[in-house]
Design a protein around this motif. Structure first.
Motif, PDB file in Angstrom:
ATOM      1  N   VAL A 213      -9.628 -82.667  27.487  1.00 30.05           N
ATOM      2  CA  VAL A 213      -8.930 -82.300  28.717  1.00 30.05           C
ATOM      3  C   VAL A 213      -8.383 -83.571  29.356  1.00 30.05           C
ATOM      4  N   GLU A 214      -7.087 -83.580  29.640  1.00 34.03           N
ATOM      5  CA  GLU A 214      -6.481 -84.715  30.328  1.00 34.03           C
ATOM      6  C   GLU A 214      -6.662 -84.527  31.836  1.00 34.03           C
ATOM      7  N   ILE A 215      -7.090 -85.583  32.498  1.00 40.18           N
ATOM      8  CA  ILE A 215      -7.301 -85.557  33.945  1.00 40.18           C
ATOM      9  C   ILE A 215      -6.446 -86.644  34.572  1.00 40.18           C
ATOM     10  N   LYS A 216      -5.747 -86.256  35.632  1.00 42.87           N
ATOM     11  CA  LYS A 216      -4.936 -87.212  36.391  1.00 42.87           C
ATOM     12  C   LYS A 216      -5.468 -87.263  37.813  1.00 42.87           C
ATOM     13  N   VAL A 217      -5.711 -88.477  38.302  1.00 42.52           N
ATOM     14  CA  VAL A 217      -6.259 -88.691  39.633  1.00 42.52           C
ATOM     15  C   VAL A 217      -5.232 -89.434  40.477  1.00 42.52           C
ATOM     16  N   ALA A 218      -4.994 -88.934  41.676  1.00 41.62           N
ATOM     17  CA  ALA A 218      -4.144 -89.635  42.637  1.00 41.62           C
ATOM     18  C   ALA A 218      -5.074 -90.330  43.631  1.00 41.62           C
ATOM     19  N   LEU A 219      -5.130 -91.642  43.580  1.00 37.49           N
ATOM     20  CA  LEU A 219      -5.968 -92.420  44.500  1.00 37.49           C
ATOM     21  C   LEU A 219      -5.068 -92.938  45.615  1.00 37.49           C
ATOM     22  N   THR A 220      -5.209 -92.353  46.790  1.00 38.76           N
ATOM     23  CA  THR A 220      -4.345 -92.731  47.903  1.00 38.76           C
ATOM     24  C   THR A 220      -4.882 -93.919  48.688  1.00 38.76           C
ATOM     25  N   ILE A 221      -6.204 -94.044  48.756  1.00 39.38           N
ATOM     26  CA  ILE A 221      -6.831 -95.182  49.440  1.00 39.38           C
ATOM     27  C   ILE A 221      -7.959 -95.688  48.546  1.00 39.38           C
ATOM     28  N   PRO A 222      -7.634 -96.540  47.574  1.00 40.64           N
ATOM     29  CA  PRO A 222      -8.693 -97.017  46.688  1.00 40.64           C
ATOM     30  C   PRO A 222      -9.660 -97.955  47.403  1.00 40.64           C
ATOM     31  N   HIS A 223     -10.913 -97.833  47.085  1.00 42.34           N
ATOM     32  CA  HIS A 223     -11.913 -98.828  47.476  1.00 42.34           C
ATOM     33  C   HIS A 223     -13.081 -98.735  46.518  1.00 42.34           C
ATOM     34  N   ALA A 224     -13.685 -99.869  46.275  1.00 40.43           N
ATOM     35  CA  ALA A 224     -14.696-100.014  45.224  1.00 40.43           C
ATOM     36  C   ALA A 224     -15.833 -99.033  45.382  1.00 40.43           C
ATOM     37  N   GLY A 225     -16.278 -98.537  44.255  1.00 36.65           N
ATOM     38  CA  GLY A 225     -17.426 -97.649  44.251  1.00 36.65           C
ATOM     39  C   GLY A 225     -17.694 -97.144  42.857  1.00 36.65           C
ATOM     40  N   SER A 226     -18.454 -96.072  42.790  1.00 42.26           N
ATOM     41  CA  SER A 226     -18.770 -95.454  41.516  1.00 42.26           C
ATOM     42  C   SER A 226     -18.041 -94.124  41.426  1.00 42.26           C
ATOM     43  N   ALA A 227     -17.964 -93.585  40.228  1.00 40.53           N
ATOM     44  CA  ALA A 227     -17.328 -92.290  40.021  1.00 40.53           C
ATOM     45  C   ALA A 227     -17.860 -91.684  38.737  1.00 40.53           C
ATOM     46  N   ASN A 228     -17.771 -90.361  38.638  1.00 41.01           N
ATOM     47  CA  ASN A 228     -18.111 -89.699  37.391  1.00 41.01           C
ATOM     48  C   ASN A 228     -17.373 -88.376  37.293  1.00 41.01           C
ATOM     49  N   VAL A 229     -17.233 -87.894  36.083  1.00 44.19           N
ATOM     50  CA  VAL A 229     -16.713 -86.564  35.806  1.00 44.19           C
ATOM     51  C   VAL A 229     -17.880 -85.799  35.199  1.00 44.19           C
TER      52      VAL A 229
ATOM     53  N   PHE B  44      -7.934-105.348  42.068  1.00 42.56           N
ATOM     54  CA  PHE B  44      -6.595-104.986  41.612  1.00 42.56           C
ATOM     55  C   PHE B  44      -5.560-105.059  42.730  1.00 42.56           C
ATOM     56  N   TYR B  45      -5.845-105.821  43.782  1.00 40.65           N
ATOM     57  CA  TYR B  45      -4.941-105.901  44.927  1.00 40.65           C
ATOM     58  C   TYR B  45      -3.525-106.267  44.477  1.00 40.65           C
ATOM     59  N   GLY B  46      -2.575-105.453  44.900  1.00 43.50           N
ATOM     60  CA  GLY B  46      -1.181-105.706  44.560  1.00 43.50           C
ATOM     61  C   GLY B  46      -0.806-105.291  43.152  1.00 43.50           C
ATOM     62  N   LYS B  47      -1.755-104.759  42.425  1.00 41.24           N
ATOM     63  CA  LYS B  47      -1.504-104.330  41.044  1.00 41.24           C
ATOM     64  C   LYS B  47      -1.804-102.836  40.934  1.00 41.24           C
ATOM     65  N   THR B  48      -1.357-102.250  39.875  1.00 41.21           N
ATOM     66  CA  THR B  48      -1.675-100.859  39.595  1.00 41.21           C
ATOM     67  C   THR B  48      -3.109-100.778  39.085  1.00 41.21           C
ATOM     68  N   LEU B  49      -3.842 -99.776  39.568  1.00 41.29           N
ATOM     69  CA  LEU B  49      -5.200 -99.581  39.062  1.00 41.29           C
ATOM     70  C   LEU B  49      -5.150 -99.288  37.566  1.00 41.29           C
ATOM     71  N   PRO B  50      -6.190 -99.623  36.830  1.00 42.33           N
ATOM     72  CA  PRO B  50      -6.200 -99.362  35.393  1.00 42.33           C
ATOM     73  C   PRO B  50      -5.988 -97.878  35.088  1.00 42.33           C
ATOM     74  N   ALA B  51      -5.233 -97.592  34.054  1.00 44.38           N
ATOM     75  CA  ALA B  51      -4.941 -96.207  33.672  1.00 44.38           C
ATOM     76  C   ALA B  51      -6.217 -95.415  33.413  1.00 44.38           C
ATOM     77  N   ASN B  52      -7.261 -96.071  32.906  1.00 40.82           N
ATOM     78  CA  ASN B  52      -8.481 -95.329  32.607  1.00 40.82           C
ATOM     79  C   ASN B  52      -9.219 -94.879  33.868  1.00 40.82           C
ATOM     80  N   GLN B  53      -8.682 -95.187  35.045  1.00 41.87           N
ATOM     81  CA  GLN B  53      -9.256 -94.703  36.302  1.00 41.87           C
ATOM     82  C   GLN B  53      -8.386 -93.629  36.956  1.00 41.87           C
ATOM     83  N   THR B  54      -7.168 -93.468  36.476  1.00 40.11           N
ATOM     84  CA  THR B  54      -6.265 -92.499  37.090  1.00 40.11           C
ATOM     85  C   THR B  54      -5.675 -91.496  36.102  1.00 40.11           C
ATOM     86  N   ASP B  55      -5.740 -91.780  34.829  1.00 40.47           N
ATOM     87  CA  ASP B  55      -5.180 -90.898  33.806  1.00 40.47           C
ATOM     88  C   ASP B  55      -6.052 -91.053  32.564  1.00 40.47           C
TER      89      ASP B  55
END
Length: 175
Positions: free
Chosen positions: A97-113, A141-152
């Motif tokens: 299953v492909e999952i796409k995440v829109a992170l509007t206000i990123p800030h460091a932490g943990s996550a899981n699916v 990642f300030y000023g850069k795109t977040l890694p794809a493995n965190q959003t797609d």
């Protein structure tokens, strides 16, 4: 015994930060959620689909329509299956299953699916994907795109779920 299908009413990651799953479609509130959680919670979720669950209990407690036992704000922000019966996603064991995440206000932490049993509010098996720390770390990642493995990214549906998740509404994975 293998479940022929995993039926979930939404599929998403549990994340630290402000974001939402854009694909597959996430649960949205309606009349059943209003009846269980009150108008204030529904208005907050509709206004901002990235609204954080930590602030919802305080908001809900002020609403005369809030029924804590029915709402369960810690499971999909209280959004009810009854509002999403037409939004059921069915996946076969072993399916990717492909999952796409829109992170509007990123800030460091943990996550899981994870796949969650809706009756017990517990994870079925192990998380499908996990970031123990450093997820959406805006400092890194300030000023850069977040890694794809965190959003797609992709997850694979487990081949064994202990006989759970074959009936729509029995399991969910949500933000």
């Amino acid at each position: 015994m293998l479940s022929p299908l995993l039926s979930v009413t939404a599929f998403a990651a549990l994340v630290h930060g402000h974001g939402y799953i854009s694909s597959p479609p996430m649960r949205m509130p309606g009349n059943a959620t209003t009846a269980a959680c009150g108008r204030s919670v529904v208005a907050d979720i509709v206004r901002d689909k990235t609204s954080h669950v930590e602030g919802l209990p305080e908001l809900a407690a002020k609403d005369a329509g809030y029924k804590a036992a029915q709402c369960n704000l810690w499971l999909c922000r209280g959004v009810q299956f009854g509002d999403n019966a037409a939004n059921v996603q069915a996946y076969a064991p072993g399916q990717t299953v492909e999952i796409k995440v829109a992170l509007t206000i990123p800030h460091a932490g943990s996550a899981n699916v994870s796949i969650v049993d809706t009756k017990t509010n517990t994870i079925v098996g192990r998380p499908l994907l996990s970031w123990p720390s450093g997820y959406a770390d805006e400092r890194q990642f300030y000023g850069k795109t977040l890694p794809a493995n965190q959003t797609d990214f992709n997850v694979t549906i487990p081949t064994t779920l202990g006989g759970k998740c074959a009936t729509a509404g029995e399991c969910v994975s949500c933000l």
